[in-house]
Motif scaffolding. Structure first.
Motif, short mmCIF file in Angstrom:
data_model
loop_
_atom_site.label_atom_id
_atom_site.label_comp_id
_atom_site.label_asym_id
_atom_site.label_seq_id
_atom_site.Cartn_x
_atom_site.Cartn_y
_atom_site.Cartn_z
N LEU A 45 -5.17 4.35 -6.51
CA LEU A 45 -5.73 4.41 -5.16
C LEU A 45 -7.24 4.15 -5.20
O LEU A 45 -7.95 4.68 -6.05
N GLU A 46 -7.70 3.35 -4.23
CA GLU A 46 -9.14 3.09 -4.09
C GLU A 46 -9.69 3.69 -2.80
O GLU A 46 -10.87 3.55 -2.51
N GLY A 47 -8.81 4.32 -2.05
CA GLY A 47 -9.22 4.94 -0.79
C GLY A 47 -8.03 5.60 -0.13
O GLY A 47 -7.03 5.92 -0.79
N PHE A 48 -8.12 5.77 1.17
CA PHE A 48 -7.03 6.38 1.94
C PHE A 48 -5.96 5.34 2.23
O PHE A 48 -6.27 4.21 2.60
N VAL A 49 -4.70 5.73 2.07
CA VAL A 49 -3.61 4.76 2.15
C VAL A 49 -3.39 4.26 3.58
O VAL A 49 -3.59 4.99 4.55
N GLY A 50 -2.97 2.99 3.69
CA GLY A 50 -2.66 2.39 4.98
C GLY A 50 -1.23 2.68 5.41
O GLY A 50 -0.46 3.31 4.68
N ARG A 51 -0.87 2.18 6.58
CA ARG A 51 0.44 2.48 7.17
C ARG A 51 1.60 2.07 6.25
O ARG A 51 2.53 2.84 6.05
N ASP A 52 1.57 0.85 5.72
CA ASP A 52 2.69 0.38 4.90
C ASP A 52 2.87 1.27 3.67
O ASP A 52 4.00 1.64 3.30
N ASP A 53 1.75 1.60 3.00
CA ASP A 53 1.84 2.49 1.83
C ASP A 53 2.30 3.88 2.24
O ASP A 53 3.13 4.49 1.57
N PHE A 54 1.76 4.38 3.36
CA PHE A 54 2.12 5.72 3.82
C PHE A 54 3.63 5.79 4.07
O PHE A 54 4.31 6.71 3.59
N GLU A 55 4.15 4.83 4.81
CA GLU A 55 5.57 4.88 5.13
C GLU A 55 6.44 4.69 3.90
O GLU A 55 7.51 5.30 3.78
N SER A 56 5.98 3.90 2.95
CA SER A 56 6.72 3.70 1.71
C SER A 56 6.71 4.97 0.86
O SER A 56 7.73 5.33 0.26
N ILE A 57 5.57 5.66 0.82
CA ILE A 57 5.48 6.93 0.09
C ILE A 57 6.45 7.94 0.69
O ILE A 57 7.20 8.62 -0.02
N VAL A 58 6.45 8.04 2.01
CA VAL A 58 7.30 9.01 2.70
C VAL A 58 8.78 8.70 2.48
O VAL A 58 9.58 9.59 2.19
N LYS A 59 9.15 7.42 2.60
CA LYS A 59 10.56 7.04 2.52
C LYS A 59 11.07 6.91 1.10
O LYS A 59 12.23 7.25 0.81
N ARG A 60 10.22 6.38 0.18
CA ARG A 60 10.72 6.02 -1.15
C ARG A 60 10.03 6.74 -2.30
O ARG A 60 10.45 6.63 -3.44
N GLY A 61 8.93 7.47 -2.00
CA GLY A 61 8.16 8.08 -3.08
C GLY A 61 7.46 7.04 -3.93
O GLY A 61 7.24 7.23 -5.12
N ARG A 62 7.10 5.91 -3.31
CA ARG A 62 6.45 4.81 -4.00
C ARG A 62 5.48 4.11 -3.05
O ARG A 62 5.68 4.14 -1.84
N LEU A 63 4.46 3.47 -3.61
CA LEU A 63 3.62 2.59 -2.82
C LEU A 63 4.43 1.36 -2.41
O LEU A 63 5.50 1.09 -2.98
N LYS A 64 3.93 0.58 -1.45
CA LYS A 64 4.68 -0.60 -1.01
C LYS A 64 4.90 -1.59 -2.14
O LYS A 64 5.85 -2.38 -2.12
N SER A 65 4.04 -1.54 -3.17
CA SER A 65 4.19 -2.40 -4.35
C SER A 65 5.35 -1.98 -5.23
O SER A 65 5.76 -2.73 -6.11
N GLY A 66 5.88 -0.77 -4.99
CA GLY A 66 6.95 -0.22 -5.81
C GLY A 66 6.46 0.75 -6.86
O GLY A 66 7.26 1.43 -7.51
N LEU A 67 5.14 0.86 -7.03
CA LEU A 67 4.58 1.78 -8.02
C LEU A 67 4.79 3.23 -7.57
O LEU A 67 4.61 3.57 -6.40
#
Length: 374
Positions: A45-67
């Motif tokens: 992370l380089e800052g506060f996460v954006g919507r796509d990352d936030f929703e991916s974290i919530v739904k999948r436990g991963r960043l939108k990149s899959g990490l």
């Protein structure tokens, strides 16, 4: 040495001026996490996460990149502040009027607080401290990269704080190839010590990393945890086999999701292995005792290896600490230890017996007039 999470250790510091920027006030707790971003503890992370990352974290436990990433790091603001930040494009972050960092606004978005809390914490019960915090957040989230211009001043609680760059340099200097991390929010009892020393039989170095930051009512205060571990390591650990470093963030009590988050931070510090305890990062009865063990099966690519020890207890027949793998005696012979039990004993004025807690630590704890978070 193990690579940082995402392959690169983040550094987000700047000597640029913050003069003239509109400022957003944040809490001291969030300031700690902003510095954790800048230091690379929260890499990538380089800052506060954006919507796509936030929703991916919530739904999948991963960043939108899959990490792998299980706990969103966010800045919540009200509608007025969100509008100001969006128009400004870049704002300063401040505590009590003192500007310390900048945030370049990439995005402003809203989120479903209760549904997000359910996904992260596994419950919508507002008695859960993490759920309670999330449903009471402000309505808008700001996303973007941060730059820290002024670090948090050193103080008694921060004298053992190190950055991942520093811990990695120290691990390399010591020649450790395997390093096992230990997370705690409690004072150490003898079962903790036995578990840590069992790990030292298997790995080159032990990385003791207590969490210093916001905790729930009834947990031990930071200064008590710090003093207790200072005493334990000074008196009972080989100096060349243990590192004592503090982690400055808040407990989220997210159980299995937080266990992954804890492992990622220790990976960034340079740990190759991470001890995952019974009911790791749990609170109340929201998670079954080994939920934090089971979640690692969903993250086989994590690189840092979880270490699952069976629960240690004191066996009155063996006259030593044992576990179900090496002790044949039944529950009637076992004296179970836990942070909850130690807190209850201390709060009732009972001094734990030497086979439960080292005498130096027991005396230290009772010397504090108020050892618990009010």
């Amino acid at each position: 040495m193990i690579a940082p999470h995402g392959g690169r250790l983040v550094s987000r510091f700047s000597t640029g001026s913050l003069d003239g920027m509109e400022a957003i006030e944040v809490s001291n707790d969030l300031r700690n996490d902003i510095e954790n971003i800048a230091d690379g503890i929260f890499s990538p992370l380089e800052g506060f996460v954006g919507r796509d990352d936030f929703e991916s974290i919530v739904k999948r436990g991963r960043l939108k990149s899959g990490l792998a990433w299980t706990v969103p790091i966010v800045l919540d603001v009200d509608e007025k502040t969100a509008s100001m930040a969006k128009n400004a494009g870049q704002v300063a972050l401040a505590v009590a009027g003192e500007k310390f960092a900048s945030l370049k606004i990439d995005e402003v978005y809203s989120f479903d607080k209760l549904e997000s809390a359910k996904a992260i914490y596994g419950t919508g019960d507002t008695k859960h401290p993490g759920v309670s915090k999330m449903v009471n957040m402000k309505d808008r989230l700001l996303a973007g990269k941060i730059q820290v211009s002024k670090k948090i001043a050193d103080g008694p609680l921060r004298k053992y704080r190190m950055t991942p760059a520093q811990t990695r340099a120290e691990i390399e200097k010591r020649g450790w190839k395997t390093v096992v991390g230990f997370q705690t929010r409690n004072v150490p009892h003898v079962a903790h010590e036995m578990l840590q020393k069992a790990a030292l039989n298997l790995y080159d170095g032990l990385f003791v990393n207590p969490l210093i930051g916001k905790k729930k009512q009834g947990d031990f205060k930071d200064e008590v945890i710090l003093a207790a571990y200072e005493t334990l390591i000074e008196n009972y650990y080989p100096k060349n086999r243990a590192m004592f470093v503090t982690l400055h963030t808040e407990m989220r009590y997210a159980g299995p999701k937080e266990a992954i988050h804890h492992a990622i931070m220790r990976k960034n510090f340079g740990c190759t292995h991470f001890i995952v305890g019974r009911d790791h990062a749990g609170v109340g009865d929201y998670y079954h005792p080994f939920a934090a063990h089971e979640i690692f099966a969903h993250y086989p690519e994590l690189e840092i290896q979880p270490v699952f020890f069976p629960a240690f207890y004191y066996c009155k027949k063996c006259l030593s600490f044992a576990n179900e793998r090496n002790c044949p005696h039944g529950p009637e012979s076992r004296e179970e230890l836990s942070g909850t039990k130690m807190r209850k004993m201390v709060s009732s004025g009972e001094i734990p017996a030497p086979h439960l807690m080292r005498p130096e630590i027991a005396k230290l704890i009772v010397s504090f007039k108020e050892p618990f978070v009010p």
